[in-house]
Design a protein around this motif. Structure first.
Motif, PDB file in Angstrom:
ATOM      1  N   MET A 140       0.824  -1.203   0.000  1.00 51.15           N
ATOM      2  CA  MET A 140       0.000   0.000   0.000  1.00 51.15           C
ATOM      3  C   MET A 140       0.863   1.261   0.000  1.00 51.15           C
ATOM      4  SD  MET A 140      -3.292  -0.556  -0.106  1.00 51.15           S
ATOM      5  CE  MET A 140      -3.979   0.917   0.642  1.00 51.15           C
ATOM      6  N   ALA A 141       1.975   1.220   0.723  1.00 48.24           N
ATOM      7  CA  ALA A 141       2.883   2.371   0.744  1.00 48.24           C
ATOM      8  C   ALA A 141       3.483   2.597  -0.637  1.00 48.24           C
ATOM      9  CB  ALA A 141       3.984   2.147   1.774  1.00 48.24           C
ATOM     10  N   GLN A 142       3.817   1.513  -1.333  1.00 45.34           N
ATOM     11  CA  GLN A 142       4.342   1.635  -2.692  1.00 45.34           C
ATOM     12  C   GLN A 142       3.270   2.138  -3.648  1.00 45.34           C
ATOM     13  OE1 GLN A 142       5.597  -2.427  -3.091  1.00 45.34           O
ATOM     14  NE2 GLN A 142       7.677  -2.019  -2.352  1.00 45.34           N
ATOM     15  N   LEU A 143       2.047   1.664  -3.479  1.00 41.60           N
ATOM     16  CA  LEU A 143       0.946   2.110  -4.327  1.00 41.60           C
ATOM     17  C   LEU A 143       0.680   3.602  -4.143  1.00 41.60           C
ATOM     18  CD1 LEU A 143      -1.370   1.370  -6.279  1.00 41.60           C
ATOM     19  CD2 LEU A 143      -2.750   0.790  -4.266  1.00 41.60           C
ATOM     20  N   ALA A 144       0.871   4.097  -2.936  1.00 37.20           N
ATOM     21  CA  ALA A 144       0.612   5.505  -2.636  1.00 37.20           C
ATOM     22  C   ALA A 144       1.543   6.442  -3.390  1.00 37.20           C
ATOM     23  CB  ALA A 144       0.736   5.755  -1.139  1.00 37.20           C
ATOM     24  N   THR A 145       2.667   5.929  -3.889  1.00 42.62           N
ATOM     25  CA  THR A 145       3.585   6.770  -4.667  1.00 42.62           C
ATOM     26  C   THR A 145       3.113   6.961  -6.100  1.00 42.62           C
ATOM     27  OG1 THR A 145       4.968   4.911  -5.411  1.00 42.62           O
ATOM     28  CG2 THR A 145       5.503   5.905  -3.270  1.00 42.62           C
ATOM     29  N   ALA A 146       1.994   6.297  -6.457  1.00 42.17           N
ATOM     30  CA  ALA A 146       1.399   6.405  -7.796  1.00 42.17           C
ATOM     31  C   ALA A 146       2.411   6.103  -8.897  1.00 42.17           C
ATOM     32  CB  ALA A 146       0.792   7.797  -8.005  1.00 42.17           C
ATOM     33  N   PRO A 147       2.969   4.883  -8.920  1.00 40.30           N
ATOM     34  CA  PRO A 147       3.967   4.539  -9.948  1.00 40.30           C
ATOM     35  C   PRO A 147       3.365   4.567 -11.349  1.00 40.30           C
ATOM     36  CG  PRO A 147       3.217   2.575  -8.800  1.00 40.30           C
ATOM     37  CD  PRO A 147       2.645   3.735  -8.055  1.00 40.30           C
ATOM     38  N   THR A 148       4.108   5.102 -12.293  1.00 43.48           N
ATOM     39  CA  THR A 148       3.640   5.178 -13.679  1.00 43.48           C
ATOM     40  C   THR A 148       4.562   4.460 -14.655  1.00 43.48           C
ATOM     41  OG1 THR A 148       4.783   7.291 -13.981  1.00 43.48           O
ATOM     42  CG2 THR A 148       2.464   7.362 -13.280  1.00 43.48           C
ATOM     43  N   GLN A 149       5.641   3.875 -14.155  1.00 45.05           N
ATOM     44  CA  GLN A 149       6.563   3.135 -15.008  1.00 45.05           C
ATOM     45  C   GLN A 149       7.316   2.120 -14.152  1.00 45.05           C
ATOM     46  OE1 GLN A 149       9.319   5.878 -16.752  1.00 45.05           O
ATOM     47  NE2 GLN A 149       9.637   6.993 -14.853  1.00 45.05           N
ATOM     48  N   PRO A 150       7.819   1.026 -14.760  1.00 47.98           N
ATOM     49  CA  PRO A 150       8.469  -0.030 -13.982  1.00 47.98           C
ATOM     50  C   PRO A 150       9.631   0.454 -13.122  1.00 47.98           C
ATOM     51  CG  PRO A 150       8.025  -0.792 -16.197  1.00 47.98           C
ATOM     52  CD  PRO A 150       7.710   0.669 -16.178  1.00 47.98           C
ATOM     53  N   SER A 151      10.374   1.438 -13.599  1.00 45.23           N
ATOM     54  CA  SER A 151      11.537   1.913 -12.848  1.00 45.23           C
ATOM     55  C   SER A 151      11.154   2.558 -11.517  1.00 45.23           C
ATOM     56  CB  SER A 151      12.340   2.908 -13.687  1.00 45.23           C
ATOM     57  OG  SER A 151      11.545   4.030 -14.034  1.00 45.23           O
ATOM     58  N   ALA A 152       9.859   2.866 -11.346  1.00 48.29           N
ATOM     59  CA  ALA A 152       9.410   3.481 -10.097  1.00 48.29           C
ATOM     60  C   ALA A 152       9.270   2.461  -8.972  1.00 48.29           C
ATOM     61  CB  ALA A 152       8.082   4.191 -10.315  1.00 48.29           C
ATOM     62  N   LEU A 153       9.355   1.162  -9.301  1.00 48.19           N
ATOM     63  CA  LEU A 153       9.193   0.109  -8.307  1.00 48.19           C
ATOM     64  C   LEU A 153      10.457  -0.741  -8.210  1.00 48.19           C
ATOM     65  CD1 LEU A 153       5.579  -1.127  -9.182  1.00 48.19           C
ATOM     66  CD2 LEU A 153       6.254   0.387  -7.312  1.00 48.19           C
ATOM     67  N   ALA A 154      10.768  -1.175  -7.008  1.00 47.08           N
ATOM     68  CA  ALA A 154      11.895  -2.094  -6.791  1.00 47.08           C
ATOM     69  C   ALA A 154      11.400  -3.506  -7.076  1.00 47.08           C
ATOM     70  CB  ALA A 154      12.417  -1.975  -5.363  1.00 47.08           C
ATOM     71  N   GLN A 155      11.645  -3.985  -8.267  1.00 43.14           N
ATOM     72  CA  GLN A 155      11.070  -5.243  -8.715  1.00 43.14           C
ATOM     73  C   GLN A 155      11.742  -6.447  -8.063  1.00 43.14           C
ATOM     74  OE1 GLN A 155       8.850  -6.653 -12.468  1.00 43.14           O
ATOM     75  NE2 GLN A 155      10.846  -5.889 -13.089  1.00 43.14           N
ATOM     76  N   ASP A 156      10.924  -7.450  -7.741  1.00 45.29           N
ATOM     77  CA  ASP A 156      11.426  -8.706  -7.191  1.00 45.29           C
ATOM     78  C   ASP A 156      11.556  -9.706  -8.343  1.00 45.29           C
ATOM     79  OD1 ASP A 156      10.810 -11.581  -6.008  1.00 45.29           O
ATOM     80  OD2 ASP A 156      11.619 -10.357  -4.382  1.00 45.29           O
ATOM     81  N   ASN A 157      12.787 -10.012  -8.731  1.00 41.36           N
ATOM     82  CA  ASN A 157      13.021 -10.839  -9.907  1.00 41.36           C
ATOM     83  C   ASN A 157      12.537 -12.278  -9.724  1.00 41.36           C
ATOM     84  OD1 ASN A 157      14.169  -8.736 -11.384  1.00 41.36           O
ATOM     85  ND2 ASN A 157      16.207  -9.119 -10.530  1.00 41.36           N
ATOM     86  N   LYS A 158      12.653 -12.804  -8.513  1.00 45.31           N
ATOM     87  CA  LYS A 158      12.213 -14.180  -8.272  1.00 45.31           C
ATOM     88  C   LYS A 158      10.708 -14.301  -8.423  1.00 45.31           C
ATOM     89  CE  LYS A 158      12.373 -17.937  -4.892  1.00 45.31           C
ATOM     90  NZ  LYS A 158      12.826 -18.351  -3.549  1.00 45.31           N
ATOM     91  N   LEU A 159       9.960 -13.375  -7.836  1.00 45.25           N
ATOM     92  CA  LEU A 159       8.513 -13.402  -7.963  1.00 45.25           C
ATOM     93  C   LEU A 159       8.092 -13.164  -9.403  1.00 45.25           C
ATOM     94  CD1 LEU A 159       5.714 -13.611  -6.736  1.00 45.25           C
ATOM     95  CD2 LEU A 159       5.871 -11.194  -6.080  1.00 45.25           C
ATOM     96  N   ARG A 160       8.764 -12.255 -10.081  1.00 50.66           N
ATOM     97  CA  ARG A 160       8.436 -12.001 -11.487  1.00 50.66           C
ATOM     98  C   ARG A 160       8.617 -13.268 -12.326  1.00 50.66           C
ATOM     99  NH1 ARG A 160       8.251  -7.412 -15.137  1.00 50.66           N
ATOM    100  NH2 ARG A 160       8.425  -8.218 -17.254  1.00 50.66           N
ATOM    101  N   ALA A 161       9.721 -13.989 -12.090  1.00 51.55           N
ATOM    102  CA  ALA A 161       9.966 -15.222 -12.849  1.00 51.55           C
ATOM    103  C   ALA A 161       8.855 -16.240 -12.611  1.00 51.55           C
ATOM    104  CB  ALA A 161      11.318 -15.805 -12.459  1.00 51.55           C
ATOM    105  N   GLY A 162       8.326 -16.294 -11.380  1.00 43.86           N
ATOM    106  CA  GLY A 162       7.257 -17.239 -11.069  1.00 43.86           C
ATOM    107  C   GLY A 162       5.919 -16.874 -11.689  1.00 43.86           C
ATOM    108  N   LEU A 163       5.755 -15.621 -12.070  1.00 42.14           N
ATOM    109  CA  LEU A 163       4.506 -15.152 -12.673  1.00 42.14           C
ATOM    110  C   LEU A 163       4.571 -15.066 -14.190  1.00 42.14           C
ATOM    111  CD1 LEU A 163       3.695 -12.212 -10.214  1.00 42.14           C
ATOM    112  CD2 LEU A 163       2.597 -14.467 -10.258  1.00 42.14           C
ATOM    113  N   THR A 164       5.759 -15.014 -14.746  1.00 41.81           N
ATOM    114  CA  THR A 164       5.927 -14.772 -16.180  1.00 41.81           C
ATOM    115  C   THR A 164       5.379 -15.929 -17.014  1.00 41.81           C
ATOM    116  OG1 THR A 164       7.864 -13.374 -15.819  1.00 41.81           O
ATOM    117  CG2 THR A 164       7.614 -14.342 -18.004  1.00 41.81           C
ATOM    118  N   ASN A 165       4.659 -15.563 -18.077  1.00 47.32           N
ATOM    119  CA  ASN A 165       4.018 -16.496 -18.996  1.00 47.32           C
ATOM    120  C   ASN A 165       2.978 -17.369 -18.297  1.00 47.32           C
ATOM    121  OD1 ASN A 165       5.431 -15.594 -21.287  1.00 47.32           O
ATOM    122  ND2 ASN A 165       7.178 -16.901 -20.772  1.00 47.32           N
TER     123      ASN A 165
END
Length: 266
Positions: A140-165
Motif C-alpha cells: 500500500m505504501a508503494q501504491l501511494a507513490t502512484a507509480p507510472t513506469q516499472p523503474s518506479a518500483l523495486a522489482q522482485d526478480n524471483k517473484l516475477r519469474a514465477g509469474l511470467t508467462n
C-alpha cells in the motif's frame, strides 16, 4: 506496446461423429467447408495461418507479423470449436506454406477450454506451483507513490519469474484474467458479448506483492494508464488479491500454468 494489426475472422465448425482409438492415423484432407474457408484465406495481408480438425472444426488468422502468433491464434479458434471426444486440431498452413505431412497421428480431446472459464483453465493448463506471502502495508505504501513506469518500483526478480508467462484469473466460469508475458501484459474481462482486453506495454512486481501494469490501452485505443493489484498470498496455485481501487476487498483467484487468453484442448 505490442501491436496486433488484425483480429481473426469467424470460424465454422462442422463436428461429425467419430470413432476409433484415442490415437489414430489420419490422412489429411480438407472437408468441403474447410476447403472453402482455406480458399478465402488466399491473398490476405501479412502472415496467415490455418488449423483444422479431422472432425470438421477449423480456425484461421491473418494480419500478423509473427508466424508463431498467427499459428497460435488459428489453433486457438479451431480448438475453441471442439467438443470432448472429438479429434484435436493441427496446424495445416502457416504463411502460405503447408506445414503438416500427408499422414498424422491424431488424438481425442477430453476437455476444451474457452476464455475465460477459470474452472476449465485449471483442468486444461493446470495450476502453477508458487508460494508467496505479501506485505499489504508495504504494498500500500508503494501504491501511494502512484507509480507510472516499472523503474518506479523495486522489482522482485524471483517473484516475477514465477509469474511470467502465466495467467492470474478467477475460479468461476466467467470473470477476469491477468496475462503476464515476458514484457507485455493484458487484463481480460469476460462480458456477455465476449472478452474485453486492455493491453499494457510493461509490468513490474515487488517483494511486498504490488503488481502494476503500465501504459495500458483498450483495443479501441482509449488509454487506461497504470493498473495495479495487491497480491496478498499465493499457495497451491490459489491466489488472494485486491484491486488498487478497493485494496481491502479480498478476491480469490488462481495462478494458471499457461496462456489462458486463447482456447485450448487437453
Amino acid at each position: 506496446m505490442q501491436k496486433v494489426s488484425m483480429w481473426v475472422f469467424g470460424l465454422c465448425a462442422c463436428l461429425l461423429a467419430s470413432a476409433g482409438t484415442a490415437q489414430e492415423a489420419w490422412t489429411v484432407q480438407l472437408t468441403s467447408k474447410q476447403a472453402k474457408a482455406h480458399a478465402e484465406q488466399a491473398g490476405r495481408k501479412a502472415v496467415t495461418a490455418f488449423a483444422i480438425s479431422p472432425d470438421g472444426a477449423w480456425g484461421r488468422s491473418h494480419g500478423f507479423q509473427d508466424a508463431d502468433q498467427a499459428a497460435k491464434r488459428a489453433m486457438s479458434f479451431c480448438q475453441g470449436e471442439l467438443r470432448p471426444r472429438k479429434r484435436d486440431c493441427i496446424l495445416f498452413e502457416v504463411a502460405g506454406k503447408r506445414v503438416t505431412p500427408q499422414i498424422v497421428q491424431t488424438r481425442k480431446v477430453s476437455a476444451v477450454y474457452q476464455p475465460l472459464n477459470g474452472r476449465k483453465a485449471a483442468f486444461v493448463f493446470g495450476r502453477a506451483a508458487l508460494d508467496f506471502r505479501g506485505n499489504k502495508d508495504g504494498a500500500m505504501a508503494q501504491l501511494a507513490t502512484a507509480p507510472t513506469q516499472p523503474s518506479a518500483l523495486a522489482q522482485d526478480n524471483k517473484l516475477r519469474a514465477g509469474l511470467t508467462n502465466r495467467t492470474i484469473m478467477t475460479t468461476q466460469a466467467k470473470g477476469f484474467g491477468l496475462w503476464l508475458g515476458d514484457v507485455y501484459a493484458e487484463h481480460l474481462v469476460s462480458t456477455n458479448n465476449g472478452v474485453l482486453v486492455v493491453g499494457f506495454d510493461s509490468w513490474a512486481v515487488t517483494a511486498q506483492g504490488l503488481l502494476c501494469m503500465f501504459n495500458g490501452f483498450w483495443d479501441s485505443g482509449k488509454p487506461v494508464g497504470t493498473k495495479c493489484v495487491l497480491l496478498n498470498s499465493i499457495g497451491n496455485g490459489l491466489v488472494d488479491l485486491s484491486w488498487d481501487g478497493s485494496p481491502n476487498a479480498s478476491r480469490k483467484g488462481q495462478l494458471i500454468a499457461g496462456d489462458a487468453r486463447f482456447s485450448a484442448a487437453k
